[in-house]
Scaffold this active site. Structure first.
Site, PDB file in Angstrom:
ATOM      1  N   SER A  96       0.852  -1.177   0.000  1.00 50.61           N
ATOM      2  CA  SER A  96       0.000   0.000   0.000  1.00 50.61           C
ATOM      3  C   SER A  96       0.890   1.230   0.000  1.00 50.61           C
ATOM      4  CB  SER A  96      -0.876  -0.005   1.259  1.00 50.61           C
ATOM      5  OG  SER A  96      -1.434   1.260   1.477  1.00 50.61           O
ATOM      6  N   LYS A  97       0.398   2.323  -0.566  1.00 49.57           N
ATOM      7  CA  LYS A  97       1.200   3.546  -0.562  1.00 49.57           C
ATOM      8  C   LYS A  97       1.449   4.036   0.865  1.00 49.57           C
ATOM      9  CE  LYS A  97      -2.894   6.143  -1.859  1.00 49.57           C
ATOM     10  NZ  LYS A  97      -3.508   6.831  -2.974  1.00 49.57           N
ATOM     11  N   ARG A  98       0.735   3.487   1.823  1.00 46.47           N
ATOM     12  CA  ARG A  98       0.952   3.853   3.227  1.00 46.47           C
ATOM     13  C   ARG A  98       2.092   3.053   3.864  1.00 46.47           C
ATOM     14  NH1 ARG A  98      -3.632   4.507   1.566  1.00 46.47           N
ATOM     15  NH2 ARG A  98      -5.197   2.984   1.987  1.00 46.47           N
TER      16      ARG A  98
END
Length: 187
Positions: A98-100
């Site tokens: 995830s981009k997180r």
């Protein structure tokens, strides 16, 4: 308008995509401006792409369902339609990145001291590869990648696994070639 919604479109990675009646229905009722006065994601994205003369959109396969809507918007704006390629998602330890996640950021690996060319090679291998792959393409330098990316390479629709041992291997090769060594204990 409904006549601007395609029956099919071409994806560079997946090939011909047929538009379902449900996708056409959703595209025909697309909201452009939200109740708070801000543009919808699809409208803002297409306007931005038109404004910046984007001619090739590469994104994850989880965005395939957005493409019919966006093609309709490109057509309604009388804008040139870009090429689309939807590549497989990247996984690490059997989990979608995830981009997180820190591990999803190129800067994360740079800050750990990995060679930028090693990072580039890993990223290239995650969703792309040269059409005529041979031993001479085990390591792909930046200039070669740029020269063949669109015409001499294949986008991959399959998901890929972030193989950090491969990054380590690329890093060792580039560091040896450049005469630079990374102190792994400092990590």
């Amino acid at each position: 308008s409904a006549d601007m919604i395609p029956d099919e479109w071409i994806d560079v990675a997946f090939g011909k995509m047929t538009v379902s009646d449900r996708e056409k229905e959703l595209s025909a009722g697309l909201i452009l401006i939200k109740s708070d006065g801000s543009p919808s994601y699809h409208f803002a994205t297409v306007v931005d792409d038109v404004d910046f003369n984007i001619n090739f959109i590469i994104r994850g396969q989880d965005h395939i369902q957005n493409t019919t809507k966006q093609i309709s918007l490109f057509r309604n704006l009388d804008a040139e339609l870009p090429k689309f390629a939807h590549v497989g998602l990247i996984h690490h330890n059997k989990k979608k990145l995830s981009k997180r996640d820190d591990a999803a950021s190129i800067l994360y690996y740079r800050d750990l001291g990995y060679d930028p060319d090693a990072i580039l090679n890993l990223l290239l291998r995650l969703g792309w590869g040269p059409k005529n792959e041979g031993k001479e393409h085990k390591i792909i330098d930046r200039e070669f990648a740029l020269s063949i990316f669109l015409d001499g390479g294949n986008m991959r629709s399959q998901s890929a696994n972030m193989d950090l041992s491969m990054l380590e291997s690329y890093d060792r090769k580039y560091k040896a070639k450049k005469g630079v060594w990374r102190n792994k204990d400092a990590l």
